[in-house]
Motif scaffolding. Structure first.
Motif, PDB file in Angstrom:
ATOM      1  N   PHE A  32       0.816  -1.212   0.000  1.00 23.22           N
ATOM      2  CA  PHE A  32       0.000   0.000   0.000  1.00 23.22           C
ATOM      3  C   PHE A  32       0.855   1.271   0.000  1.00 23.22           C
ATOM      4  O   PHE A  32       0.482   2.268  -0.621  1.00 23.22           O
ATOM      5  CB  PHE A  32      -0.938  -0.007   1.218  1.00 23.22           C
ATOM      6  N   VAL A  33       1.981   1.248   0.698  1.00 23.40           N
ATOM      7  CA  VAL A  33       2.843   2.432   0.745  1.00 23.40           C
ATOM      8  C   VAL A  33       3.417   2.725  -0.639  1.00 23.40           C
ATOM      9  O   VAL A  33       3.386   3.866  -1.126  1.00 23.40           O
ATOM     10  CB  VAL A  33       3.978   2.240   1.766  1.00 23.40           C
ATOM     11  N   GLU A  34       3.960   1.674  -1.305  1.00 24.04           N
ATOM     12  CA  GLU A  34       4.540   1.866  -2.633  1.00 24.04           C
ATOM     13  C   GLU A  34       3.472   2.247  -3.658  1.00 24.04           C
ATOM     14  O   GLU A  34       3.720   3.064  -4.547  1.00 24.04           O
ATOM     15  CB  GLU A  34       5.255   0.586  -3.064  1.00 24.04           C
ATOM     16  N   ALA A  35       2.279   1.666  -3.522  1.00 26.25           N
ATOM     17  CA  ALA A  35       1.184   2.007  -4.444  1.00 26.25           C
ATOM     18  C   ALA A  35       0.788   3.469  -4.278  1.00 26.25           C
ATOM     19  O   ALA A  35       0.529   4.176  -5.261  1.00 26.25           O
ATOM     20  CB  ALA A  35      -0.013   1.096  -4.196  1.00 26.25           C
ATOM     21  N   ALA A  36       0.746   3.936  -3.021  1.00 25.23           N
ATOM     22  CA  ALA A  36       0.388   5.340  -2.758  1.00 25.23           C
ATOM     23  C   ALA A  36       1.428   6.283  -3.358  1.00 25.23           C
ATOM     24  O   ALA A  36       1.084   7.308  -3.954  1.00 25.23           O
ATOM     25  CB  ALA A  36       0.259   5.564  -1.258  1.00 25.23           C
TER      26      ALA A  36
END
Length: 312
Positions: A18-22
């Motif tokens: 989720f962090v990398e996608a954000a």
């Protein structure tokens, strides 16, 4: 359910984080998580299993992601339709080109193309056939330049030219003394090929019927995607390889003396511009076709010969 939410779940599918996608979506991680949670609540299903690291896509989530790719592709077509209607020769175009074509074809037409269509912004990637087809299918690429036919009902193929495959033979190889050679004369122990995944390798394997022969040796497992590297290896280890016609045009005089044509039915590959069957920007496709065919050397065939062996 919004287009933005679909973009977010596809970003998570790509990164499984989720962090990398954000970061890829240029928003905060809490904001992305909140939008995905809203989508899941709206659909009353879980797209991702967040208890695992990396996150796991649920079975129903995979179905949703597959449909999201189709929906986003159709959504982007609306923009393309408007651009094509008012001025089809502006905006961003994403093009994928196979590595055995890219370094030889792009320098021939790209400069004139930019001068003729200054409002088109090109993003060009050198990719294998598999990656180009995947990019066209999911809408990340507009067009591809690759070897055809592909046999897909989802794609439109626009033939650009036909290039002969010729043997490049070391002077220390026994075939060097021959003016013309036959495919069954090639000693597999001296044959150098590109690594798996390159269509030119498959074409050579099919032409030489390597899959039906047993003495496949270590050279066939050498991993490189560069024809220039293969040429140097042939020179160094008294080997042989097959080169497409455009690549041969870059050879120096000494290297040209090592080129041998095949006797009888010549191996030829078809190079085409490939787009989704419903790709709406017809003016862009026509611009590429005209620019490429007009820039080709006079010896390169742009019409399909009557008697040829198309290899794929």
């Amino acid at each position: 359910m919004t287009i933005t939410q679909l973009q977010y779940i596809l970003a998570v599918e790509k990164h499984l984080n989720f962090v990398e996608a954000a970061e890829a979506c240029n928003i905060s991680q809490p904001a992305l998580s909140m939008q995905i949670k809203k989508l899941e609540e709206h659909l009353n299903v879980k797209v991702f299993d967040r208890s695992q690291s990396p996150v796991i896509i649920t079975p129903v989530g995979q179905l949703i992601l597959d449909q999201a790719k189709i929906a986003l592709k159709d959504f982007n077509q609306i923009y393309n339709l408007v651009v094509n209607e008012f001025d089809g020769l502006q905006g961003e175009i994403k093009l994928g080109v196979i590595p055995t074509i890219s370094p030889y074809l792009l320098p021939l037409f790209l400069k004139n193309f930019h001068e003729q269509y200054p409002l088109l912004q090109l993003q060009i990637e050198e990719l294998t056939t598999e990656k180009i087809l995947e990019g066209i299918e999911n809408g990340k690429l507009d067009l591809g330049i690759l070897a055809t036919p592909l046999g897909s009902t989802k794609l439109r193929e626009i033939p650009l030219f036909y290039e002969e495959l010729m043997a490049y033979v070391s002077p220390e190889n026994e075939l060097f003394e021959k003016k013309y050679i036959l495919s069954n004369e090639i000693d597999l122990s001296s044959l150098w090929l590109l690594e798996e995944g390159h269509c030119l390798r498959s074409q050579i394997e099919n032409f030489c019927e390597l899959k039906q022969k047993q003495n496949i040796v270590s050279q066939l497992n050498f991993k490189t995607g560069s024809l220039e590297t293969i040429v140097k290896l042939v020179d160094k280890y008294k080997g042989i390889t097959l080169l497409p016609e455009l690549a041969i045009l870059d050879l120096n005089e000494d290297q040209m003396c090592k080129i041998r044509r095949f006797e009888g039915e010549k191996p030829i590959r078809e190079i085409s511009l490939v787009v989704d069957k419903h790709y709406p920007r017809y003016a862009v496709v026509e611009a590429f076709k005209n620019s490429i065919t007009q820039s080709l050397p006079v010896d390169i065939l742009t019409e399909k010969p009557q008697t040829i062996l198309i290899i794929n």
